[in-house]
Design an enzyme around this catalytic site. Structure first.
Site, short mmCIF file in Angstrom:
data_model
loop_
_atom_site.label_atom_id
_atom_site.label_comp_id
_atom_site.label_asym_id
_atom_site.label_seq_id
_atom_site.Cartn_x
_atom_site.Cartn_y
_atom_site.Cartn_z
N ASP A 108 93.19 -34.48 31.44
CA ASP A 108 92.41 -35.73 31.41
C ASP A 108 93.24 -36.81 32.10
OD1 ASP A 108 93.91 -37.45 29.18
OD2 ASP A 108 93.80 -35.38 28.47
N GLU B 209 97.88 -23.02 24.15
CA GLU B 209 98.81 -23.15 25.27
C GLU B 209 99.73 -21.94 25.44
OE1 GLU B 209 99.22 -28.02 25.33
OE2 GLU B 209 100.41 -26.88 23.88
#
Length: 229
Positions: free
Chosen positions: A196, A13
């Site tokens: 997701d 990230e």
């Protein structure tokens, strides 16, 4: 703002931000690596806190105590909850809270806050950065982000969290970062890109979109550094 603290939970990230950053030095405190340098001539401290609320809180407090940051931006990925939030969309935190802590505990125990509000100026800055980020099939949303000590991949649990908190997405660190920022009086915002849908298919979608979503979020934070005061 003189110095911006940027936190990701996983190395994935913050990888893009480190690549775009001029790193002057690295310091390690309590096992956390803090990269000190500049992005677009802005002073930044970039760090990876690890997964989960305790890691996030510990890393955030050390960041505040040792580097005198003026604000904190949390970047990363999350599971989408709100029906209009799609995979690869971005959620900017209106506020953050825990989905696995009793609301009565939040209200009645220090710091007596059920939710921790994102800073309005940082939210506005994130919106501007999103508008400058050109990518197909991409939208941004401003809403609640909830955190807890588990990866949500169960449709029944997802439904329960939505009914209780009305959040836009779910992850594992943002509320802890917001909590520690609040008690230290440090402005913060959480920016998460959806990897997701936090349902029974979450593990499949996560594997497909983890890297893409992490880079989307990091690119928006990079755009913020280009336009921040």
């Amino acid at each position: 703002m003189d110095t911006v603290g940027i936190i990701g939970a996983m190395e994935l990230e913050i990888k893009l931000l480190k690549e775009k950053m001029y790193i002057e030095r690295k310091e390690t405190i309590a096992g956390f690596n803090y990269y000190i340098g500049r992005i677009e001539e802005k002073n930044v401290i970039v760090t990876c806190c690890g997964v989960g609320k305790v890691n996030a809180a510990s890393c955030t407090q050390a960041l505040i105590d040792n580097f005198n940051v003026d604000c904190i931006v949390n970047t990363g990925i999350a599971g989408g909850l709100y029906s209009e939030v799609k995979i690869c969309d971005v959620v900017i935190s209106k506020d953050v809270t825990y989905h696995d802590v009793d609301k009565r505990q939040m209200k009645n125990c220090f710091p007596f806050k059920e939710y921790f509000e994102g800073n309005e100026k940082l939210i506005e800055l994130a919106i501007k950065a999103c508008k400058q980020y050109k990518h197909n099939n991409y939208k941004y949303h401003i809403g609640r982000i909830v955190s807890g000590e588990s990866f949500i991949s169960n449709s029944e649990m997802k439904k329960s969290i939505i009914e209780e908190y009305s959040p836009y997405c779910v992850e594992m660190e943002g509320a802890a970062i917001g909590h520690v920022s609040y008690i230290n009086n440090i402005p913060f915002v959480v920016i998460r890109c959806i990897s997701d849908n936090a349902d029974d298919e979450a593990n499949i979608n996560y594997n497909d979109f983890e890297k893409i979503s992490a880079e989307h979020s990091a690119n928006i934070v990079f755009n913020m550094m280009k336009i921040i005061d």
